[in-house]
Design an enzyme around this catalytic site. Structure first.
Site, mmCIF file in Angstrom:
data_model
loop_
_atom_site.group_PDB
_atom_site.id
_atom_site.type_symbol
_atom_site.label_atom_id
_atom_site.label_comp_id
_atom_site.label_asym_id
_atom_site.label_seq_id
_atom_site.Cartn_x
_atom_site.Cartn_y
_atom_site.Cartn_z
ATOM 1 N N ASP A 92 0.854 -1.185 0.000
ATOM 2 C CA ASP A 92 0.000 0.000 0.000
ATOM 3 C C ASP A 92 0.894 1.241 0.000
ATOM 4 O O ASP A 92 1.066 1.915 1.003
ATOM 5 C CB ASP A 92 -0.923 -0.027 1.233
ATOM 6 N N ASN A 138 10.521 -7.181 -8.668
ATOM 7 C CA ASN A 138 9.947 -5.872 -8.981
ATOM 8 C C ASN A 138 11.051 -4.839 -9.121
ATOM 9 O O ASN A 138 12.092 -4.914 -8.482
ATOM 10 C CB ASN A 138 8.921 -5.459 -7.913
ATOM 11 N N GLY A 141 10.645 1.190 -8.527
ATOM 12 C CA GLY A 141 11.416 2.445 -8.461
ATOM 13 C C GLY A 141 10.678 3.573 -7.753
ATOM 14 O O GLY A 141 10.680 4.713 -8.236
ATOM 15 N N PHE A 142 10.058 3.234 -6.613
ATOM 16 C CA PHE A 142 9.374 4.249 -5.795
ATOM 17 C C PHE A 142 8.377 5.082 -6.601
ATOM 18 O O PHE A 142 8.373 6.318 -6.543
ATOM 19 C CB PHE A 142 10.383 5.196 -5.118
ATOM 20 N N SER A 205 16.187 -0.295 -0.982
ATOM 21 C CA SER A 205 15.550 -0.660 -2.244
ATOM 22 C C SER A 205 16.616 -0.758 -3.325
ATOM 23 O O SER A 205 17.465 0.136 -3.448
ATOM 24 C CB SER A 205 14.526 0.389 -2.655
ATOM 25 N N ASN A 207 16.064 -0.431 -6.371
ATOM 26 C CA ASN A 207 15.552 0.198 -7.592
ATOM 27 C C ASN A 207 15.715 1.714 -7.662
ATOM 28 O O ASN A 207 15.183 2.347 -8.557
ATOM 29 C CB ASN A 207 14.074 -0.185 -7.772
ATOM 30 N N THR A 208 16.416 2.274 -6.701
ATOM 31 C CA THR A 208 16.752 3.703 -6.764
ATOM 32 C C THR A 208 18.267 3.811 -6.766
ATOM 33 O O THR A 208 18.902 3.419 -5.777
ATOM 34 C CB THR A 208 16.132 4.468 -5.564
ATOM 35 N N LYS A 249 15.430 -0.189 7.383
ATOM 36 C CA LYS A 249 15.191 -1.419 6.605
ATOM 37 C C LYS A 249 16.425 -1.733 5.783
ATOM 38 O O LYS A 249 16.878 -0.905 4.988
ATOM 39 C CB LYS A 249 13.972 -1.226 5.703
ATOM 40 N N SER A 279 14.339 -8.447 5.813
ATOM 41 C CA SER A 279 15.052 -7.589 4.924
ATOM 42 C C SER A 279 14.176 -7.116 3.760
ATOM 43 O O SER A 279 13.055 -7.565 3.590
ATOM 44 C CB SER A 279 16.225 -8.375 4.317
ATOM 45 N N ASN A 280 14.797 -6.291 2.957
ATOM 46 C CA ASN A 280 14.199 -5.887 1.683
ATOM 47 C C ASN A 280 14.399 -7.027 0.671
ATOM 48 O O ASN A 280 14.859 -8.107 1.025
ATOM 49 C CB ASN A 280 14.866 -4.595 1.198
HETATM 50 C C1 FMN Z 1 6.069 -5.495 -5.732
HETATM 51 C C2 FMN Z 1 6.871 -5.144 -4.513
HETATM 52 C C3 FMN Z 1 7.084 -3.810 -4.177
HETATM 53 C C4 FMN Z 1 7.818 -3.476 -3.047
HETATM 54 N N1 FMN Z 1 7.986 -2.163 -2.718
HETATM 55 C C5 FMN Z 1 8.640 -1.840 -1.574
HETATM 56 C C6 FMN Z 1 8.747 -0.486 -1.158
HETATM 57 O O1 FMN Z 1 8.231 0.436 -1.781
HETATM 58 N N2 FMN Z 1 9.439 -0.232 -0.022
HETATM 59 C C7 FMN Z 1 10.008 -1.213 0.754
HETATM 60 O O2 FMN Z 1 10.608 -0.924 1.788
HETATM 61 N N3 FMN Z 1 9.897 -2.505 0.377
HETATM 62 C C8 FMN Z 1 9.226 -2.840 -0.742
HETATM 63 N N4 FMN Z 1 9.108 -4.160 -1.099
HETATM 64 C C9 FMN Z 1 9.780 -5.192 -0.285
HETATM 65 C C10 FMN Z 1 8.846 -5.840 0.742
HETATM 66 O O3 FMN Z 1 8.409 -4.895 1.688
HETATM 67 C C11 FMN Z 1 9.549 -7.000 1.471
HETATM 68 O O4 FMN Z 1 10.645 -6.479 2.197
HETATM 69 C C12 FMN Z 1 10.067 -8.066 0.519
HETATM 70 O O5 FMN Z 1 9.188 -8.249 -0.553
HETATM 71 C C13 FMN Z 1 10.263 -9.418 1.221
HETATM 72 O O6 FMN Z 1 9.066 -9.919 1.736
HETATM 73 P P1 FMN Z 1 8.154 -11.023 0.959
HETATM 74 O O7 FMN Z 1 9.054 -12.116 0.545
HETATM 75 O O8 FMN Z 1 7.114 -11.433 1.968
HETATM 76 O O9 FMN Z 1 7.569 -10.312 -0.190
HETATM 77 C C14 FMN Z 1 8.373 -4.514 -2.227
HETATM 78 C C15 FMN Z 1 8.140 -5.844 -2.570
HETATM 79 C C16 FMN Z 1 7.392 -6.165 -3.682
HETATM 80 C C17 FMN Z 1 7.152 -7.630 -4.004
#
Ligand code: FMN
Length: 396
Positions: A92, A138, A141-142, A205, A207-208, A249, A279-280
């Site tokens: 979200d 993914n 890129g914010f 992230s 992607n930045t 994070k 983690s991310n």
């Molecule tokens: C489509 C997508 C977009 C994401 N966007 C962000 C983001 O904007 N900021 C962030 O801190 N992590 C982002 N994440 C990372 C998730 O918060 C999480 O750290 C990561 O996906 C590992 O958890 P999971 O295996 O349960 O997905 C994103 C992950 C996905 C799959």
């Protein structure tokens, strides 16, 4: 006419049944119908937008009640969490669906990443489902609507929040073209501090460009020394009226040296960071990935990230001697996965990718399984399991 009536009645009947299936959280409606249809007909980003739409308008399964569910109550950051399972950042991004996500049963929701100005993000396509691997890549890129729009919604939620168990985190980032990273983070911190329960500094992230270098003291591209960066953030936080918990994070791809540096900063006296999210997504591509889409660039999440992120979590728990709150994220799709993260040092856990493959009913499922496991293993509260699998200096 009769045929039309019959078709009308059938469509209406099916829609009612599906609608009830959604409301009731019927697993089969998701696993046999909705998820396969969505995955066949929509790419990753469209499906994500639909999920946000449904959550925004409350078209989500309701939270189930379980016997002895108070075993999941936990106090973290001096707040009561109804359960330790949170919605990870990135789902979200613009704070559109906070209420819907609590309705599903999450114990906390982290919105964002939010950047000061709205930005488009990377060109599409930028989200890929690796179905054989139960993973996602993914490179969004914010993309997001920026501070002002998001603040309006967060403000609304905060004003209407009746139960302070609806714990809200705001994950902040920097705009792509902003050279002065610190300034974007400070702006976000000041703006959201009074309207949430904790703030996450997302420096991980992939992607930045350049963002991850804030985790590394030796990166040449850094305009600011990361230690100085944390120092200034904490200094600003300490000046604010509300001592908002500050969480960093991190990526799962850090070297031991980089992890040590971050742990050291986190543990510094007087200027302590309150938590770390481990983690991310990962930029690595494990050999066992089957999907052709593994070639896509971006961050990998889901099942293949589970072990990598849990190992990083364990290391961080040892390095921080159990003194810092850790939030475990990466590949959680069952009660067992959640408990493994908790036993590896996490006080809270988050998930994202398992919702892509199982839908929102995953939250009820994980809660049910986690309660069963805790009962079976003789715990009277989830907090007793934190770090149970890891030796650290303070281990009893
Ligand atoms: C489509 C997508 C977009 C994401 N966007 C962000 C983001 O904007 N900021 C962030 O801190 N992590 C982002 N994440 C990372 C998730 O918060 C999480 O750290 C990561 O996906 C590992 O958890 P999971 O295996 O349960 O997905 C994103 C992950 C996905 C799959």
């Amino acid at each position: 006419m009769k045929l039309l009536n019959f078709i009308g009645a059938t469509v209406f009947g099916s829609a009612t049944l599906i609608g009830y299936g959604i409301y009731d959280g019927n697993e089969k409606v998701y696993s046999n119908l909705l998820i396969p249809i969505i995955h066949k007909t929509m790419d990753g980003e469209r499906a994500h937008n639909l999920a946000i739409f449904m959550a925004k308008y409350g078209l989500v399964p309701r939270e189930r009640k379980f016997e002895n569910e108070q075993i999941l109550n936990i106090r973290v950051f001096d707040k009561k969490f109804k359960n330790p399972i949170g919605c990870a950042a990135g789902f979200d991004k613009n704070a559109e669906a906070i209420d819907g996500l609590f309705k599903i049963g999450f114990g906390f929701v982290e919105i964002g990443t939010v950047t000061p100005l709205s930005q488009e993000g990377n060109p599409k396509p930028r989200v890929f489902r690796l179905s054989e691997d139960r993973a996602v890549i993914n490179r969004y890129g914010f993309n997001g609507q920026g501070h002002d729009e998001v603040l309006k919604r967060v403000d609304q939620f905060w004003k209407n929040r009746k139960i302070d168990e609806k714990i809200l985190g705001v994950n902040i980032g920097k705009n792509k073209l902003q050279q002065d990273a610190l300034s974007d983070y400070l702006t976000g911190l000041k703006l959201f501090a009074n309207k949430c329960d904790y703030i996450t500094i997302n420096i991980s992230s992939p992607n930045t460009p350049g963002l991850r270098s804030l985790q590394n003291r030796k990166e040449l591209e850094n305009l600011i020394d990361p230690v100085e960066f944390y120092h200034l953030l904490l200094e600003m936080r300490n000046k604010l009226d509300k001592k908002i918990p500050l969480v960093i994070k991190i990526a799962p791809d850090l070297t031991d040296e980089e992890m040590k540096d971050i742990a050291q900063v986190a543990l510094r006296k007087n200027k302590q960071i309150d938590g770390l999210i481990v983690s991310n997504t990962t930029i690595s591509r494990p050999d066992f990935l089957k999907s052709e889409l593994k070639k896509e660039s971006g961050g990998l999440s889901g099942r293949p990230l589970k072990t990598i992120s849990t190992e990083a979590l364990k290391k961080m728990f040892k390095l921080t001697e159990g003194k810092i709150i850790l939030i475990g994220v990466g590949g959680v799709e069952s009660g067992n996965d959640a408990l493994e993260k908790i036993k590896s040092g996490a006080s809270l856990i988050q998930l994202y990718t398992s919702m892509v493959f199982e839908g929102p009913i995953i939250v009820n499922k994980i809660k049910k399984e986690l309660i069963e496991l805790l009962n079976k293993e003789g715990y009277s509260n989830v907090s007793e399991a934190i770090g149970a699998n890891v030796y650290h200096k303070n281990s009893k």
